[in-house]
Design an enzyme around this catalytic site. Structure first.
Site, PDB file in Angstrom:
ATOM      1  N   HIS A 220       0.885  -1.192   0.000  1.00 13.27           N
ATOM      2  CA  HIS A 220       0.000   0.000   0.000  1.00 13.27           C
ATOM      3  C   HIS A 220       0.917   1.236   0.000  1.00 13.27           C
ATOM      4  O   HIS A 220       1.778   1.377  -0.858  1.00 13.27           O
ATOM      5  CB  HIS A 220      -0.920  -0.114   1.225  1.00 13.27           C
ATOM      6  N   HIS A 259      -2.105  -1.979  -9.593  1.00 18.79           N
ATOM      7  CA  HIS A 259      -3.145  -1.448  -8.717  1.00 18.79           C
ATOM      8  C   HIS A 259      -4.364  -2.334  -8.822  1.00 18.79           C
ATOM      9  O   HIS A 259      -4.668  -2.845  -9.903  1.00 18.79           O
ATOM     10  CB  HIS A 259      -3.511  -0.012  -9.128  1.00 18.79           C
ATOM     11  N   ASP A 313       2.595   5.934  -6.129  1.00 22.53           N
ATOM     12  CA  ASP A 313       3.863   5.877  -5.399  1.00 22.53           C
ATOM     13  C   ASP A 313       5.089   5.996  -6.297  1.00 22.53           C
ATOM     14  O   ASP A 313       6.169   6.315  -5.818  1.00 22.53           O
ATOM     15  CB  ASP A 313       3.952   4.564  -4.608  1.00 22.53           C
TER      16      ASP A 313
HETATM   17  N1  ACO Z   1       5.311  -5.892 -10.487  1.00 22.57           N
HETATM   18  C1  ACO Z   1       5.248  -7.059 -11.172  1.00 22.57           C
HETATM   19  N2  ACO Z   1       4.117  -7.779 -11.313  1.00 22.57           N
HETATM   20  C2  ACO Z   1       3.018  -7.321 -10.727  1.00 22.57           C
HETATM   21  C3  ACO Z   1       2.997  -6.105 -10.016  1.00 22.57           C
HETATM   22  C4  ACO Z   1       4.213  -5.392  -9.912  1.00 22.57           C
HETATM   23  N3  ACO Z   1       4.276  -4.255  -9.233  1.00 22.57           N
HETATM   24  N4  ACO Z   1       1.768  -5.891  -9.549  1.00 22.57           N
HETATM   25  C5  ACO Z   1       1.021  -6.914  -9.962  1.00 22.57           C
HETATM   26  N5  ACO Z   1       1.757  -7.783 -10.677  1.00 22.57           N
HETATM   27  C6  ACO Z   1       1.311  -9.038 -11.292  1.00 22.57           C
HETATM   28  C7  ACO Z   1       1.269 -10.145 -10.272  1.00 22.57           C
HETATM   29  O1  ACO Z   1       2.476 -10.830 -10.186  1.00 22.57           O
HETATM   30  C8  ACO Z   1       0.150 -10.985 -10.831  1.00 22.57           C
HETATM   31  O2  ACO Z   1       0.667 -11.710 -11.924  1.00 22.57           O
HETATM   32  P1  ACO Z   1       0.169 -13.220 -12.227  1.00 22.57           P
HETATM   33  O3  ACO Z   1      -1.309 -13.086 -12.480  1.00 22.57           O
HETATM   34  O4  ACO Z   1       0.968 -13.604 -13.417  1.00 22.57           O
HETATM   35  O5  ACO Z   1       0.471 -13.992 -10.995  1.00 22.57           O
HETATM   36  C9  ACO Z   1      -0.833  -9.980 -11.402  1.00 22.57           C
HETATM   37  O6  ACO Z   1      -0.041  -8.829 -11.703  1.00 22.57           O
HETATM   38  C10 ACO Z   1      -1.940  -9.582 -10.440  1.00 22.57           C
HETATM   39  O7  ACO Z   1      -1.351  -9.259  -9.187  1.00 22.57           O
HETATM   40  P2  ACO Z   1      -2.172  -9.276  -7.817  1.00 22.57           P
HETATM   41  O8  ACO Z   1      -1.208  -9.240  -6.679  1.00 22.57           O
HETATM   42  O9  ACO Z   1      -3.170 -10.381  -7.829  1.00 22.57           O
HETATM   43  O10 ACO Z   1      -2.964  -7.908  -7.920  1.00 22.57           O
HETATM   44  P3  ACO Z   1      -3.612  -7.170  -6.717  1.00 22.57           P
HETATM   45  O11 ACO Z   1      -4.710  -6.374  -7.259  1.00 22.57           O
HETATM   46  O12 ACO Z   1      -3.911  -8.082  -5.603  1.00 22.57           O
HETATM   47  O13 ACO Z   1      -2.403  -6.243  -6.211  1.00 22.57           O
HETATM   48  C11 ACO Z   1      -0.968  -4.478  -5.758  1.00 22.57           C
HETATM   49  C12 ACO Z   1      -2.341  -4.875  -6.317  1.00 22.57           C
HETATM   50  C13 ACO Z   1      -0.813  -5.057  -4.356  1.00 22.57           C
HETATM   51  C14 ACO Z   1      -0.921  -2.963  -5.685  1.00 22.57           C
HETATM   52  C15 ACO Z   1       0.145  -5.011  -6.685  1.00 22.57           C
HETATM   53  O14 ACO Z   1       0.009  -4.458  -7.967  1.00 22.57           O
HETATM   54  C16 ACO Z   1       1.541  -4.767  -6.131  1.00 22.57           C
HETATM   55  O15 ACO Z   1       2.041  -5.547  -5.316  1.00 22.57           O
HETATM   56  N6  ACO Z   1       2.213  -3.642  -6.569  1.00 22.57           N
HETATM   57  C17 ACO Z   1       3.507  -3.280  -6.023  1.00 22.57           C
HETATM   58  C18 ACO Z   1       3.338  -2.542  -4.714  1.00 22.57           C
HETATM   59  C19 ACO Z   1       2.773  -1.147  -4.909  1.00 22.57           C
HETATM   60  O16 ACO Z   1       3.246  -0.381  -5.757  1.00 22.57           O
HETATM   61  N7  ACO Z   1       1.776  -0.815  -4.084  1.00 22.57           N
HETATM   62  C20 ACO Z   1       1.156   0.517  -4.097  1.00 22.57           C
HETATM   63  C21 ACO Z   1      -0.238   0.460  -4.649  1.00 22.57           C
HETATM   64  S1  ACO Z   1      -0.948   2.078  -4.711  1.00 22.57           S
HETATM   65  C22 ACO Z   1      -1.308   2.403  -3.116  1.00 22.57           C
HETATM   66  O17 ACO Z   1      -1.652   1.573  -2.332  1.00 22.57           O
HETATM   67  C23 ACO Z   1      -1.145   3.759  -2.661  1.00 22.57           C
END
Ligand code: ACO
Length: 376
Positions: A220, A259, A313
């Site tokens: 987050h 996201h 971010d």
């Molecule tokens: N880098 C690489 N791959 C990613 C990323 C990333 N940043 N984010 C998602 N993916 C991929 C996952 O590996 C997954 O791939 P798969 O289907 O092949 O396994 C797919 O995208 C879906 O990912 P989930 O984790 O299921 O998506 P979710 O909606 O649960 O997660 C989240 C959202 C937690 C923000 C995720 O994108 C992430 O971890 N991002 C990095 C952390 C980040 O930047 N967080 C800030 C978010 S904005 C905020 O809160 C202010």
């Protein structure tokens, strides 16, 4: 009828009139006003008024709101001592969370939950939290806290208390844009946390304390610190490709991307991208922007088709660095701003409350005989 959705994806858990997100088209509005409009034309104080009243203030209302906020800048007596008692190697987010919780002890009526009382508490918390972060940071540097200056707006006063020098207009405006763009964002994890807590008719302090705990997680708000660490690990633009591809090979995530709701570029990232470029050029940090831009291009090529784009971010990291903030103050900055949104949602929840109480699918065994401890 029950529905199971891991991570509550796709579940509508509340109604709000505060902010609207269209994740497909990359739109964010506060009370219907596009975030780009607010970032370029509004101030943080005006944006807070908007979020709490669901309309823009008149000149007189904004002046009264600003005066009221500034009159509350000074921390309750005893708080500076508590901040000074925090270990100097503690993480600022842990200190902020603990101190917001402590603020409840200085409120003669912490449990009052009328809308009027909730607004009053929210204004106090909004006014006090910059002092908490600034005083702790100065304390760990061996410096005395700087008293707030009520002639300064929210952003200017924070930077002044942190550095003991009046910030430039450019820095104040950049910080204000960060505060505006981070202020609210639908039912994100920390806002949901705040609404869940207040739905028990607990109190504003508990709701904000819990929300701070949620925000600090690296998935987050904590991601902005992760982005900066990543930029520091990449020596030059030429190394970005190998770095990002290495992360993919190890199945690691690239912080600042992806996201739950946006499947297009986060409009806040668009706003902060131009701000980061300007600030990076002005402060001799162009390499940070160039590295970020290179990462974005690689991500665009590799994963944009999966709906993974920069989130808020990604460019806020460069922006905060250029404003002169230390790495572990990035997420506290996010919190200072998001308090506006959390409080708005707490007030909204109180106005039409129903206890949050989802159910859970039990997947464990049944009718297990109790084995006495000596026989296990
Ligand atoms: N880098 C690489 N791959 C990613 C990323 C990333 N940043 N984010 C998602 N993916 C991929 C996952 O590996 C997954 O791939 P798969 O289907 O092949 O396994 C797919 O995208 C879906 O990912 P989930 O984790 O299921 O998506 P979710 O909606 O649960 O997660 C989240 C959202 C937690 C923000 C995720 O994108 C992430 O971890 N991002 C990095 C952390 C980040 O930047 N967080 C800030 C978010 S904005 C905020 O809160 C202010």
């Amino acid at each position: 009828m029950t529905t199971f959705s891991k991570g509550l994806e796709g579940i509508v858990a509340a109604e709000t009139a505060i902010s609207y997100i269209d994740g497909t088209n990359g739109i964010l509005e506060y009370v219907g006003i596009p975030i780009g409009e607010l970032a370029s034309k509004s101030t943080f104080e005006e944006t807070v008024f908007l979020l709490w009243n669901q309309r823009l203030p008149t000149k007189g209302e904004l002046a009264a709101f600003t005066t009221d906020l500034r009159a509350r800048y000074e921390l309750p007596e005893g708080m500076l001592e508590r901040i000074a008692a925090a270990p100097t190697d503690a993480e600022p987010m842990h200190v902020l969370r603990t101190m917001v919780s402590a603020l409840s002890m200085f409120d003669p009526n912490p449990n009052e939950n009328t809308v009027e009382a909730a607004r009053d508490k929210a204004l106090n918390i909004l006014a006090w939290t910059p002092s908490i972060v600034a005083a702790f940071d100065r304390n760990r540097r061996g410096l005395a806290p700087v008293a707030p200056d009520t002639s300064l707006g929210f952003s200017a006063n924070f930077l002044y208390m942190l550095n003991d020098t009046k910030p430039t207009d450019a820095m104040i405006r950049a910080f204000d844009i960060c505060m505006i763009t981070h202020a609210d964002h639908g039912l994100n994890n920390s806002t949901f946390t705040a609404r869940v807590i207040i739905s028990t008719l607990s109190d504003m302090y508990s709701a904000i304390t819990g929300a701070i705990g949620s925000l600090r997680g690296p998935l987050h708000g904590g991601a902005n610190e992760g982005v900066m660490k990543m930029l520091n690990e990449i020596d030059s633009v030429a190394d970005a490709e190998a770095y990002v591809m290495g992360k993919f090979e190890r199945k690691e995530r690239i912080m600042g991307f992806g996201h739950r709701v946006y499947k297009a570029k986060d409009p806040r990232a668009t706003e902060l991208m131009s701000l980061a470029k300007q600030l990076a050029d002005d402060t001799g940090n162009s390499d940070l922007y160039e590295k970020s831009h290179a990462i974005e291009q690689i991500m665009d090529r590799e994963v944009a088709a999966k709906g993974i784009y920069p989130n808020v971010d990604f460019y806020s990291a460069t922006t905060y660095h250029c404003i002169g903030l230390k790495l572990d103050l990035f997420t506290p900055m996010f919190a200072l701003s998001r308090i506006a949104g959390w409080a708005g949602h707490v007030i909204e929840q109180l106005g039409d409350n129903r206890l949050f109480r989802p159910t859970v699918n039990y997947v464990g065994p049944h009718n297990v005989p109790y084995v006495p401890i000596d026989e296990r």
